[in-house]
Write an enzyme that holds these catalytic residues in place. Structure first.
Site, PDB file in Angstrom:
ATOM      1  N   GLU A 131     101.910 112.537  95.822  1.00 22.81           N
ATOM      2  CA  GLU A 131     101.136 113.552  95.424  1.00 22.81           C
ATOM      3  C   GLU A 131     101.724 113.646  93.842  1.00 22.81           C
ATOM      4  O   GLU A 131     100.860 114.000  92.931  1.00 22.81           O
ATOM      5  CB  GLU A 131     100.736 114.719  96.056  1.00 22.81           C
ATOM      6  CG  GLU A 131     100.161 115.646  95.370  1.00 22.81           C
ATOM      7  CD  GLU A 131      99.742 117.023  96.193  1.00 22.81           C
ATOM      8  OE1 GLU A 131      99.664 118.233  95.382  1.00 22.81           O
ATOM      9  OE2 GLU A 131     100.058 117.255  97.361  1.00 22.81           O
ATOM     10  N   SER A 273      99.331 117.374 108.746  1.00 24.95           N
ATOM     11  CA  SER A 273      98.873 116.139 109.212  1.00 24.95           C
ATOM     12  C   SER A 273      99.339 115.589 110.622  1.00 24.95           C
ATOM     13  O   SER A 273      99.491 114.587 111.007  1.00 24.95           O
ATOM     14  CB  SER A 273      99.741 114.925 108.273  1.00 24.95           C
ATOM     15  OG  SER A 273     100.937 115.162 108.059  1.00 24.95           O
TER      16      SER A 273
END
EC number: 1.17.7.4
Length: 319
Positions: A131, A273
């Site tokens: 990210e 996740s």
């Protein structure tokens, strides 16, 4: 033989966030639309169970675009990619779908807006995380300075202290980030602050849920991958809140049972996740060893949903 009593406190919210759910659906729908193989640049989300399931369905995970053939579709992971990646896909005439979380895309747009206004960017994030790489790659090299700690702030060399703005990785520790922001504002009083907090709702909610458990538990289990930033932050939050034992495990088979001897109250949280099936697996493992009571500790209900890209929606809507 009588099993010792133990209470499992389940943090809620936990597990999949809207961005992860969307990214997984994108891979599944792409496989349905184009058939296998569909290529995915980087793990679609940081969870081995999820990645292995999608691989079994026909997804092929690669780290760089040049590992994917030009005649097959490619998906960009939920973490986001530098601008150079879609540009390269277009140059090669590849079909691609961007599964970047919309909240990460918001940070990208924020960085671009500040850059267009002549501000130099400071990013609070972890070096090497996809990210962070993707966000810093939205702007020309040198336009984004990375800080990871309060100590890093003191060493920053900026062009103009009056022309700065900061952004953050979406999966950071809220408390650690607040300390870095305070250091930035103290050193650069004119720094432009985000209109809205960049740390995403799911990160905030999951850290809040762990804090809500902390006064009831002696140990904390966080279900998540070792390369999952938000999962590792949950372990840190648990330790900071006073948990004597705080473990990050991908599956129930990784639980360190020796460290739980004599413990009667355990908290269970899951990174953004981590699928719920892994939580169920952990609960089952405790029930094999303990007379287990399960209690839910819910701090907030999440109702956020993100649409998949139009190219896949249209395929799903076609009779």
């Amino acid at each position: 033989m009588t099993k010792p009593p133990l209470t499992l406190y389940l943090a809620a919210p936990r597990g999949f966030c809207a961005g992860v759910d969307r990214a997984i659906k994108i891979v599944e729908m792409a496989l349905e639309k184009w058939g296998a193989p569909v290529y995915v640049r980087h793990e679609i989300v940081h969870n081995k169970f999820v990645v292995d399931r999608l691989r079994d369905m026909g997804a092929v995970f690669v780290e760089e675009l040049d590992e994917a053939p030009t005649d097959r579709p490619v998906i960009f992971s939920a973490h986001g990619v530098p601008k150079s990646v879609p540009a390269e896909a277009e140059r090669r005439n590849m079909v691609y779908v961007d599964a970047t979380c919309p909240l990460v895309s918001k940070v990208h747009l924020e960085a671009e807006r500040h850059h267009e206004n002549g501000l130099q960017m400071i990013m609070i994030g972890h070096a090497g995380h996809p990210e962070t790489i993707g966000t810093m790659g939205q702007l020309p090299e040198g336009e984004v300075l990375l800080v990871e700690t309060v100590e890093d702030v003191a060493g920053l060399e900026v062009r103009d202290p009056e022309r700065l703005a900061y952004i953050t990785q979406t999966t950071l520790s809220i408390d650690d980030t607040a300390a870095i922001v305070a250091a930035l504002r103290e050193r650069f009083p004119a720094i432009n602050i985000p209109r809205k907090e960049d740390i995403c709702y799911a990160t905030t909610n999951r850290q809040g849920a762990v804090k809500a458990l902390s006064d009831r538990i002696e140990a904390l289990l966080v279900i998540g991958a070792p390369n999952s930033s938000n999962s590792r932050r949950l372990v840190e939050v648990g330790r900071a809140a006073g948990c004597r034992v705080a473990q990050l495990v991908q599956r129930a088979t990784e639980i360190d049972w020796d460290s739980l001897q004599g413990v009667t109250a355990v908290g269970v949280a899951a990174g953004a996740s981590a699928p719920e099936v892994l939580v169920d697996e952990v609960i089952a493992a405790f029930r094999e060893r303990f007379d287990t009571t399960v209690e839910l500790v819910e701090t907030v209900k999440e109702r956020v949903e993100f649409k998949v890209p139009r190219i896949l929606r249209e395929a799903a809507e076609t009779p």
